[in-house]
Design a protein around this motif. Structure first.
Motif, PDB file in Angstrom:
ATOM      1  N   SER A  69     -42.377 -46.059  36.734  1.00  0.00           N
ATOM      2  CA  SER A  69     -41.505 -46.586  35.691  1.00  0.00           C
ATOM      3  C   SER A  69     -40.313 -47.330  36.280  1.00  0.00           C
ATOM      4  O   SER A  69     -39.804 -48.280  35.674  1.00  0.00           O
ATOM      5  N   ILE A  70     -39.877 -46.913  37.465  1.00  0.00           N
ATOM      6  CA  ILE A  70     -38.769 -47.609  38.133  1.00  0.00           C
ATOM      7  C   ILE A  70     -39.198 -49.026  38.492  1.00  0.00           C
ATOM      8  O   ILE A  70     -38.440 -49.991  38.318  1.00  0.00           O
ATOM      9  N   ARG A  71     -40.434 -49.176  38.975  1.00  0.00           N
ATOM     10  CA  ARG A  71     -40.899 -50.501  39.401  1.00  0.00           C
ATOM     11  C   ARG A  71     -41.118 -51.436  38.217  1.00  0.00           C
ATOM     12  O   ARG A  71     -41.079 -52.647  38.371  1.00  0.00           O
ATOM     13  N   LYS A  72     -41.365 -50.881  37.049  1.00  0.00           N
ATOM     14  CA  LYS A  72     -41.594 -51.711  35.867  1.00  0.00           C
ATOM     15  C   LYS A  72     -40.297 -52.044  35.121  1.00  0.00           C
ATOM     16  O   LYS A  72     -40.302 -52.884  34.219  1.00  0.00           O
ATOM     17  N   HIS A  73     -39.202 -51.396  35.515  1.00  0.00           N
ATOM     18  CA  HIS A  73     -37.934 -51.637  34.841  1.00  0.00           C
ATOM     19  C   HIS A  73     -37.375 -53.003  35.238  1.00  0.00           C
ATOM     20  O   HIS A  73     -37.504 -53.412  36.395  1.00  0.00           O
ATOM     21  N   PRO A  74     -36.757 -53.731  34.300  1.00  0.00           N
ATOM     22  CA  PRO A  74     -36.215 -55.057  34.640  1.00  0.00           C
ATOM     23  C   PRO A  74     -35.202 -54.968  35.779  1.00  0.00           C
ATOM     24  O   PRO A  74     -34.317 -54.107  35.756  1.00  0.00           O
ATOM     25  N   PRO A  75     -35.303 -55.831  36.786  1.00  0.00           N
ATOM     26  CA  PRO A  75     -34.326 -55.834  37.878  1.00  0.00           C
ATOM     27  C   PRO A  75     -32.956 -56.297  37.400  1.00  0.00           C
ATOM     28  O   PRO A  75     -32.785 -56.688  36.236  1.00  0.00           O
ATOM     29  N   GLN A  76     -31.999 -56.287  38.303  1.00  0.00           N
ATOM     30  CA  GLN A  76     -30.587 -56.448  37.956  1.00  0.00           C
ATOM     31  C   GLN A  76     -30.298 -57.671  37.086  1.00  0.00           C
ATOM     32  O   GLN A  76     -29.693 -57.561  36.014  1.00  0.00           O
ATOM     33  N   GLU A  77     -30.679 -58.850  37.553  1.00  0.00           N
ATOM     34  CA  GLU A  77     -30.343 -60.073  36.822  1.00  0.00           C
ATOM     35  C   GLU A  77     -31.053 -60.141  35.477  1.00  0.00           C
ATOM     36  O   GLU A  77     -30.496 -60.626  34.490  1.00  0.00           O
TER      37      GLU A  77
END
Length: 253
Positions: A213-221
């Motif tokens: 789930s961490i890898r699928k979460h939108p990155p910072q920008e």
């Protein structure tokens, strides 16, 4: 773009595509499974550094004595407990969590610590908050947004319940910035973490999902852009521990 519109009628649950209507149930099963061992899970995922991240997150929040604060995905009570001194005896802290098991664990923990006055517990979906417009001075969500089915809707709801001038803060696992650290982080997430989950909690699958789930979460920008699209002003973020976690901030004007 809303997660639910990525594919017709589907969204992601970890690395799997599932019907939109099933994600809430699947996520609920994960957190009901890990509720009693949630501290262990956070320690395993962050090597114990989550406690430092949370203290920084609260210490840098815009909050004053007497404020009313909503802490979403707040079932454990960690953020609310840290906020207690900042809002003082006249302030109010509402812990909202979609998962009843998590909420019970947090309520019992807070009661055991003597934190009773000024706390309210509400089982609610972040996409459909049961609060009037302009109800809170601060809305926080720590390590919970990535599990919400429609993040865009949740962000709009956070904005709706904020008072003008109020602040929203999101603390979440994000995208590691150092290339040399990424393989180490991936090894820990996908090889070590599920084994720790099986060893200490008897549940490798839930820990595997949490890593995915961490890898699928939108990155910072991308998350910053989502907050801006939801209507927040002066959006910014700060990377913690090389981007393992990012703290996003936005304001209602």
């Amino acid at each position: 773009m809303s997660e639910s519109s990525e594919q017709a009628g589907t969204t992601h649950f970890g690395f799997r595509d599932v019907p939109v209507g099933e994600k809430q149930k699947l996520v609920g099963e994960v957190f009901s499974s890990v509720a009693a061992k949630y501290d262990l899970m956070n320690d395993a995922m962050s090597l114990g550094i989550h406690r430092v991240w949370k203290r920084w997150f609260v210490a840098t929040a815009q909050v004053r004595k007497g404020d009313r604060v909503l802490d979403l995905a707040g079932g454990t009570g960690d953020i609310a407990a840290l906020l207690k001194d900042r809002v003082g005896p006249d302030g109010e802290l509402v812990l909202g969590d979609i998962n009843g098991d998590m909420l019970r664990v947090g309520r019992d923990r807070m009661t055991d610590r003597g934190n009773v006055r000024g706390f309210e517990y509400v089982q609610c979906n972040a996409q459909y908050l049961p609060f009037p417009d302009a109800s809170f001075d601060l809305v926080t969500i720590a390590f919970g947004l990535r599990n919400v089915t429609d993040k865009d809707m949740a962000l709009r709801e956070m904005l709706r319940v904020l008072r003008p001038g109020g602040q929203a803060r999101v603390l979440e696992f994000s995208e590691v910035t150092a290339d040399w650290f990424k393989p180490i982080y991936d090894f820990h997430s996908f090889k070590v973490l599920p084994k720790l989950g099986k060893l200490f909690a008897g549940d490798a699958d839930s820990y595997q999902y949490l890593a995915e789930s961490i890898r699928k979460h939108p990155p910072q920008e991308q998350l910053k852009a989502m907050m801006e699209a939801a209507g927040f002003a002066r959006c910014e973020y700060k990377n913690l521990t090389g981007g393992i976690v990012a703290a996003h901030t936005g304001y209602k004007v």
